[in-house]
Design a protein around this motif. Structure first.
Motif, PDB file in Angstrom:
ATOM      1  N   ASN A 193       0.886  -1.410  -0.072  1.00  0.00           N
ATOM      2  CA  ASN A 193      -0.008  -0.295   0.002  1.00  0.00           C
ATOM      3  C   ASN A 193       0.851   1.204   0.060  1.00  0.00           C
ATOM      4  O   ASN A 193       0.532   2.255  -0.697  1.00  0.00           O
ATOM      5  N   GLU A 194       1.977   1.177   0.853  1.00  0.00           N
ATOM      6  CA  GLU A 194       2.966   2.364   0.866  1.00  0.00           C
ATOM      7  C   GLU A 194       3.949   2.168  -0.077  1.00  0.00           C
ATOM      8  O   GLU A 194       4.438   0.900  -0.253  1.00  0.00           O
ATOM      9  N   ARG A 195       4.533   3.217  -0.855  1.00  0.00           N
ATOM     10  CA  ARG A 195       5.561   3.016  -1.774  1.00  0.00           C
ATOM     11  C   ARG A 195       6.867   2.644  -1.136  1.00  0.00           C
ATOM     12  O   ARG A 195       7.241   3.281   0.180  1.00  0.00           O
ATOM     13  N   PRO A 196       7.850   1.896  -1.647  1.00  0.00           N
ATOM     14  CA  PRO A 196       9.041   1.482  -1.203  1.00  0.00           C
ATOM     15  C   PRO A 196       9.865   2.766  -0.830  1.00  0.00           C
ATOM     16  O   PRO A 196       9.651   3.837  -1.561  1.00  0.00           O
ATOM     17  N   LYS A 197      10.650   2.526   0.142  1.00  0.00           N
ATOM     18  CA  LYS A 197      11.613   3.640   0.220  1.00  0.00           C
ATOM     19  C   LYS A 197      12.621   4.086  -0.836  1.00  0.00           C
ATOM     20  O   LYS A 197      13.019   5.220  -1.049  1.00  0.00           O
ATOM     21  N   GLU A 198      12.660   3.006  -1.805  1.00  0.00           N
ATOM     22  CA  GLU A 198      13.781   3.213  -3.015  1.00  0.00           C
ATOM     23  C   GLU A 198      12.932   4.375  -3.833  1.00  0.00           C
ATOM     24  O   GLU A 198      13.665   5.124  -4.524  1.00  0.00           O
ATOM     25  N   ILE A 199      11.461   4.131  -3.956  1.00  0.00           N
ATOM     26  CA  ILE A 199      10.679   5.043  -5.001  1.00  0.00           C
ATOM     27  C   ILE A 199      10.764   6.288  -4.267  1.00  0.00           C
ATOM     28  O   ILE A 199      11.155   7.387  -5.036  1.00  0.00           O
ATOM     29  N   GLU A 200      10.486   6.488  -2.847  1.00  0.00           N
ATOM     30  CA  GLU A 200      10.663   7.751  -2.455  1.00  0.00           C
ATOM     31  C   GLU A 200      11.986   8.405  -2.335  1.00  0.00           C
ATOM     32  O   GLU A 200      12.090   9.765  -2.615  1.00  0.00           O
ATOM     33  N   ASP A 230      19.611  -4.170  -7.772  1.00  0.00           N
ATOM     34  CA  ASP A 230      20.346  -3.349  -8.792  1.00  0.00           C
ATOM     35  C   ASP A 230      19.672  -2.450  -9.581  1.00  0.00           C
ATOM     36  O   ASP A 230      20.218  -1.380 -10.424  1.00  0.00           O
ATOM     37  N   ARG A 231      18.267  -2.379  -9.158  1.00  0.00           N
ATOM     38  CA  ARG A 231      17.530  -1.468 -10.445  1.00  0.00           C
ATOM     39  C   ARG A 231      16.200  -1.290  -9.691  1.00  0.00           C
ATOM     40  O   ARG A 231      15.591  -2.243  -8.990  1.00  0.00           O
ATOM     41  N   ILE A 232      15.141  -0.702 -10.315  1.00  0.00           N
ATOM     42  CA  ILE A 232      13.972  -0.444 -10.188  1.00  0.00           C
ATOM     43  C   ILE A 232      13.383  -0.613 -11.632  1.00  0.00           C
ATOM     44  O   ILE A 232      13.737   0.146 -12.717  1.00  0.00           O
ATOM     45  N   VAL A 279       4.189   0.657 -17.202  1.00  0.00           N
ATOM     46  CA  VAL A 279       3.184   1.673 -17.487  1.00  0.00           C
ATOM     47  C   VAL A 279       1.868   1.117 -18.154  1.00  0.00           C
ATOM     48  O   VAL A 279       2.347   0.365 -19.345  1.00  0.00           O
ATOM     49  N   GLU A 280       0.831   0.779 -17.443  1.00  0.00           N
ATOM     50  CA  GLU A 280      -0.495   0.251 -18.075  1.00  0.00           C
ATOM     51  C   GLU A 280       0.018  -1.232 -18.126  1.00  0.00           C
ATOM     52  O   GLU A 280      -0.364  -1.880 -19.080  1.00  0.00           O
ATOM     53  N   GLY A 281       0.994  -1.795 -17.229  1.00  0.00           N
ATOM     54  CA  GLY A 281       1.141  -3.261 -17.190  1.00  0.00           C
ATOM     55  C   GLY A 281       2.348  -3.478 -18.290  1.00  0.00           C
ATOM     56  O   GLY A 281       2.821  -4.751 -18.257  1.00  0.00           O
ATOM     57  N   ASN A 282       2.697  -2.584 -18.981  1.00  0.00           N
ATOM     58  CA  ASN A 282       3.924  -2.720 -19.842  1.00  0.00           C
ATOM     59  C   ASN A 282       5.353  -2.449 -19.492  1.00  0.00           C
ATOM     60  O   ASN A 282       5.348  -1.229 -18.963  1.00  0.00           O
ATOM     61  N   PHE A 283       6.242  -3.112 -19.666  1.00  0.00           N
ATOM     62  CA  PHE A 283       7.568  -2.800 -19.226  1.00  0.00           C
ATOM     63  C   PHE A 283       8.013  -1.578 -19.977  1.00  0.00           C
ATOM     64  O   PHE A 283       8.033  -1.513 -21.178  1.00  0.00           O
ATOM     65  N   ALA A 284       8.476  -0.391 -19.074  1.00  0.00           N
ATOM     66  CA  ALA A 284       8.888   0.725 -19.975  1.00  0.00           C
ATOM     67  C   ALA A 284      10.146   1.326 -19.825  1.00  0.00           C
ATOM     68  O   ALA A 284      11.085   1.650 -20.652  1.00  0.00           O
ATOM     69  N   VAL A 285      10.775   0.748 -18.295  1.00  0.00           N
ATOM     70  CA  VAL A 285      12.123   1.345 -18.307  1.00  0.00           C
ATOM     71  C   VAL A 285      12.766   1.055 -16.964  1.00  0.00           C
ATOM     72  O   VAL A 285      11.998   0.655 -15.993  1.00  0.00           O
ATOM     73  N   TRP A 286      13.805   0.657 -16.807  1.00  0.00           N
ATOM     74  CA  TRP A 286      14.606   0.353 -15.656  1.00  0.00           C
ATOM     75  C   TRP A 286      15.375   1.293 -15.138  1.00  0.00           C
ATOM     76  O   TRP A 286      16.183   1.973 -16.075  1.00  0.00           O
ATOM     77  N   ILE A 287      15.537   1.689 -13.903  1.00  0.00           N
ATOM     78  CA  ILE A 287      16.588   3.034 -13.284  1.00  0.00           C
ATOM     79  C   ILE A 287      17.370   2.332 -12.358  1.00  0.00           C
ATOM     80  O   ILE A 287      16.876   1.734 -11.465  1.00  0.00           O
ATOM     81  N   PRO A 337      19.968   8.848  -9.628  1.00  0.00           N
ATOM     82  CA  PRO A 337      20.020   8.021 -10.623  1.00  0.00           C
ATOM     83  C   PRO A 337      21.341   7.896 -11.287  1.00  0.00           C
ATOM     84  O   PRO A 337      22.215   8.832 -11.441  1.00  0.00           O
ATOM     85  N   LEU A 338      21.678   6.487 -11.317  1.00  0.00           N
ATOM     86  CA  LEU A 338      23.063   6.168 -12.158  1.00  0.00           C
ATOM     87  C   LEU A 338      23.177   5.660 -13.558  1.00  0.00           C
ATOM     88  O   LEU A 338      24.014   5.958 -14.183  1.00  0.00           O
ATOM     89  N   ALA A 339      21.917   5.019 -14.028  1.00  0.00           N
ATOM     90  CA  ALA A 339      21.806   4.726 -15.168  1.00  0.00           C
ATOM     91  C   ALA A 339      20.218   4.319 -15.430  1.00  0.00           C
ATOM     92  O   ALA A 339      19.735   3.970 -14.498  1.00  0.00           O
ATOM     93  N   TYR A 340      20.070   3.946 -16.743  1.00  0.00           N
ATOM     94  CA  TYR A 340      18.664   3.378 -17.096  1.00  0.00           C
ATOM     95  C   TYR A 340      18.933   2.763 -18.370  1.00  0.00           C
ATOM     96  O   TYR A 340      19.651   2.996 -19.172  1.00  0.00           O
TER      97      TYR A 340
END
Length: 231
Positions: free
Chosen positions: A26-33, A148-150, A154-162, A170-173
């Protein structure tokens, strides 16, 4: 900023289960924050409608750099790119389901369905658009957090890793899960109210861009994405 080295680790079933729990909480992970705070915080990103960016691009196959400007809409798949170089001056634009390339030495070219599709598939995972979706708590954005990444969907489709450091910077994507396409990010600098990378590059030095300016826009109505011939 100290130069960073990213070590990609192999992830097993246990880590996959961990990621599922993190994305469904329910709460966003600390990595997202931490990521959102590192790039400027919720207030800066949530109300933006798009951005304007100015960059200098260096390609290994070209002798001289290119100056490129982008106007990107966060809400609709609309991208405008202006490129200037010694031998090239062109404008390209994606306008939802249509697109064009306008070069000063050629006739206006209308994009094929395939080209429109390629640009449309690129648009959802633009990293700064992801920051906007995080800030506005868009229900269509989900994520899996790994060591190593997040991975962002978007709408269920893989969009990007960061990939980020321990402070969320941010180090890479990349847009491929196997890291075949990786953009390494440089020093984080302030651009108005947000913090972004000074430059981005691909392994081997084939491509590098230096960000000259980045501005969030609250109104996209003055940007025209329609390059179609006017009767």
């Amino acid at each position: 900023m100290i130069k960073k080295t990213i070590i990609w680790v192999s992830l097993g079933l246990t880590l996959g289960s961990y990621a599922q729990e993190k994305s469904s909480a329910n709460e966003r992970p600390k990595e997202i924050e931490q990521l959102l705070e590192a790039v400027g915080g919720q207030e800066a990103w949530a109300e933006a409608k798009g951005f304007h960016m100015l960059e200098i691009a260096h390609f290994g196959s070209l002798k001289h750099p290119l100056i490129r400007e982008y106007w990107v809409d966060f809400e609709k798949p609309r991208i405008k790119e202006s490129t200037q170089g010694i031998l090239r001056r062109q404008v390209q634009a994606l306008n939802v389901d249509s697109g064009w390339t306008d070069r000063e030495d050629q006739e206006l070219k209308t994009w094929s369905t395939s080209t429109v599709g390629q640009w449309n598939s690129f648009w959802p995972g633009i990293p700064t658009r992801i920051f906007h979706l995080i800030a506005k708590k868009d229900p269509g954005l989900t994520y899996n957090v790994y060591e190593d990444r997040i991975d962002f969907f978007v709408e269920g489709n893989f969009a990007v890793w960061i990939a980020t450091d321990v402070n969320g910077n941010p180090l890479a994507y990349g847009r491929s899960k196997n890291h075949l396409e990786t953009h390494f990010l440089g020093e984080i600098l302030p651009y108005g109210p947000v913090n972004l990378w000074k430059d981005a590059s691909e392994p081997g030095g084939q491509w590098k861009v230096v960000m000259v300016d980045y501005e969030l826009l609250s109104d996209m109505s003055e940007v025209s994405y329609d390059l179609s011939p006017k009767e």
